[in-house]
Design an enzyme around this catalytic site. Structure first.
Site, short mmCIF file in Angstrom:
data_model
loop_
_atom_site.label_atom_id
_atom_site.label_comp_id
_atom_site.label_asym_id
_atom_site.label_seq_id
_atom_site.Cartn_x
_atom_site.Cartn_y
_atom_site.Cartn_z
N LYS A 1 0.71 3.92 -1.90
CA LYS A 1 0.32 5.35 -2.58
C LYS A 1 1.06 6.14 -3.27
O LYS A 1 1.38 7.33 -2.64
CB LYS A 1 -0.42 5.60 -1.21
N ASP B 1 3.64 10.93 -7.17
CA ASP B 1 4.80 11.77 -7.92
C ASP B 1 4.59 11.58 -9.39
O ASP B 1 3.84 10.94 -9.97
CB ASP B 1 6.20 11.64 -7.23
N ILE B 2 5.55 12.47 -10.11
CA ILE B 2 5.62 12.41 -11.66
C ILE B 2 6.20 10.91 -11.80
O ILE B 2 6.80 10.08 -11.15
CB ILE B 2 6.71 13.51 -11.89
N ASP C 1 0.87 -1.30 -0.08
CA ASP C 1 0.00 0.04 0.05
C ASP C 1 0.81 1.36 0.20
O ASP C 1 0.98 2.12 1.06
CB ASP C 1 -1.02 -0.06 1.24
O1 6AU Z 1 -8.75 -1.19 8.97
P1 6AU Z 1 -7.89 -0.21 9.60
O2 6AU Z 1 -8.48 1.14 9.53
O3 6AU Z 1 -6.92 -0.38 10.61
O4 6AU Z 1 -6.73 0.07 8.36
C1 6AU Z 1 -7.10 0.40 7.13
C2 6AU Z 1 -5.86 0.38 6.00
C3 6AU Z 1 -4.82 1.34 6.40
C4 6AU Z 1 -5.00 2.45 5.39
O5 6AU Z 1 -3.75 2.94 5.30
C5 6AU Z 1 -5.55 1.69 4.25
O6 6AU Z 1 -6.42 0.57 4.65
N1 6AU Z 1 -6.43 2.61 3.61
C6 6AU Z 1 -6.23 3.01 1.97
C7 6AU Z 1 -5.58 2.09 1.22
C8 6AU Z 1 -5.64 0.65 1.46
O7 6AU Z 1 -5.21 2.31 -0.01
C9 6AU Z 1 -7.20 3.93 1.56
C10 6AU Z 1 -8.33 4.62 2.24
O8 6AU Z 1 -8.95 5.21 1.76
N2 6AU Z 1 -8.21 4.33 3.52
C11 6AU Z 1 -7.57 3.36 4.34
O9 6AU Z 1 -7.74 3.18 5.44
O10 6AU Z 1 -3.67 0.57 5.98
#
Ligand code: 6AU
EC number: 4.1.1.23
Length: 278
Positions: free
Chosen positions: A98, A101-102, A96
Site C-alpha cells: 500500500k 507517497d510521492i 500488500d
Molecule cells: O481476511 P482478513 O480480514 O483477515 O484480511 C484481509 C487482508 C488484510 C488487509 O490488509 C487486506 O486484506 N485488505 C486490503 C488489501 C489487500 O489491500 C484492502 C482492503 O480494503 N481491505 C483489506 O482487508 O491483510
C-alpha cells in the site's frame, strides 16, 4: 457509468492471452492451470508460522499475499524460502505494501531498504491518493522487472473514503498506465467506470477483493466480509483475498488451515464457473 466490457464473463485462461503485462498474464494462467481464484493473506508475526501456513495452503492458491513488515526478526532467508515455496506450489507473490507517497519516495521504498520488494514480489499495490506520480515512480522500478501494480480503488472497511469520484479517478489513472497497472483492489468490477460512452469497451482489469469470509460478517475494527459467491458471482471480482477466514485463531492447526483453504478455493471456483456459464 456502467461497463460495456464483458471480459469478466470469459475464462481466466482466455483473458490471460490478451494481457500485455507479464505479471497479469502469469496470474490468470496460474488461476486457470490450478483451478483456483484464492489468494491467501498470511498476516502472521512469526516467520515459522508464516512459512508453515504458506506451505500448507500452497496447493490451493494462485497467489500469496504478504505484509512483509509484520514479520518479527526479518532476515533474507525468509524471502528465499518464500520463493522456493512459490516454485514448489506454483503460485505468485503479492506484497500488500500500500504505497502512498510521492513518486521519488515510493521508487526507493519499492526497490531498496530492508525488503527490496520489487526484487521478489510479482505484484504490489498503491493508494492512488498522490495522483499519477505514484504510478510513474513505481513503474520506473517495477516495469523493467515485469512486475504489476494494483491500485486501491475501493477498501473493504466501514466508512472508507474510497468512493465516488475517487474511485472513478483511480480507474482513469490505471487506464493511462495500463502497461503496469494490471487491476484494482476493489469490491466490484471496475471496467468502464468513468469512461465516455463507447470507450474502454475491451478493457480487462483484474479485480482482487479482500473482505471475504464464510463465517463472520466483520471484525471489531471495521472490516466487513462478504462470501466468495457474492464477490465473484454477484460483484464480478476475480480473486478472493482471505486472511483470518483461512489461517484462523490457532496457527498451529495446520490441518484446519489446509481444510479451510480447500473450502474457500472450492467456493470461489464454483462461483466463477457459474459466472462464466451465465
Ligand atoms: O481476511 P482478513 O480480514 O483477515 O484480511 C484481509 C487482508 C488484510 C488487509 O490488509 C487486506 O486484506 N485488505 C486490503 C488489501 C489487500 O489491500 C484492502 C482492503 O480494503 N481491505 C483489506 O482487508 O491483510
Amino acid at each position: 457509468m456502467a461497463s460495456t466490457s464483458t471480459a469478466y464473463k470469459r475464462s481466466y485462461g482466455d483473458r490471460a492471452k490478451a494481457q500485455s503485462n507479464p505479471a497479469a498474464r502469469a496470474l490468470l494462467e496460474t488461476m486457470e492451470r490450478k483451478k483456483t481464484n484464492l489468494c491467501v493473506s498470511v498476516d502472521t508475526v512469526k516467520p515459522a508460522d508464516f512459512l508453515a501456513i504458506i506451505d500448507a495452503v500452497g496447493p490451493y492458491i494462485c497467489l500469496i499475499k504478504t505484509h512483509i513488515d509484520i514479520l518479527e526478526d526479518f532476515e533474507w532467508s525468509i524471502i528465499e524460502r518464500l520463493e522456493e515455496l512459490a516454485k514448489k506450489h506454483d503460485f505468485l507473490i503479492f506484497e500488500d505494501r500500500k504505497f502512498a507517497d510521492i513518486g521519488n519516495t515510493v521508487a526507493m521504498q519499492y526497490a531498496a531498504g530492508v525488503y527490496k520488494i520489487a526484487s521478489w514480489a510479482h505484484i504490489t499495490n498503491a493508494h492512488p491518493v498522490p495522483g499519477p506520480s505514484i504510478v510513474k515512480g513505481l513503474s520506473s522500478i517495477g516495469f523493467p522487472l515485469q512486475r504489476g501494480l494494483l491500485l486501491l480503488a475501493e477498501m473493504s472497511t466501514a466508512g472508507a473514503l474510497t468512493k465516488g469520484t475517487y474511485t472513478e479517478e483511480a480507474v482513469q489513472m490505471a487506464r493511462v498506465h495500463n502497461d503496469f497497472v494490471i487491476g484494482f483492489i476493489a469490491q466490484r468490477r471496475m471496467n468502464g467506470i468513468g469512461a465516455a460512452p463507447g470507450e474502454a469497451q475491451d478493457e480487462d482489469f483484474i479485480i482482487l477483493t479482500p473482505g471475504v469470509g464464510l463465517e463472520a460478517k466483520g471484525d471489531a475494527m471495521g472490516q466487513q466480509y462478504r462470501t466468495p459467491r457474492e464477490v465473484v458471482l454477484e460483484s464480478g471480482c476475480d480473486v478472493i483475498i482471505v486472511g483470518r477466514g483461512v489461517y484462523g485463531k490457532d496457527l498451529s492447526d495446520i490441518d484446519g488451515i489446509r481444510a479451510r483453504a480447500e473450502r474457500y478455493r472450492g467456493e470461489g471456483w464454483s462461483a466463477y464457473l457459474e459466472r462464466i456459464a451465465s
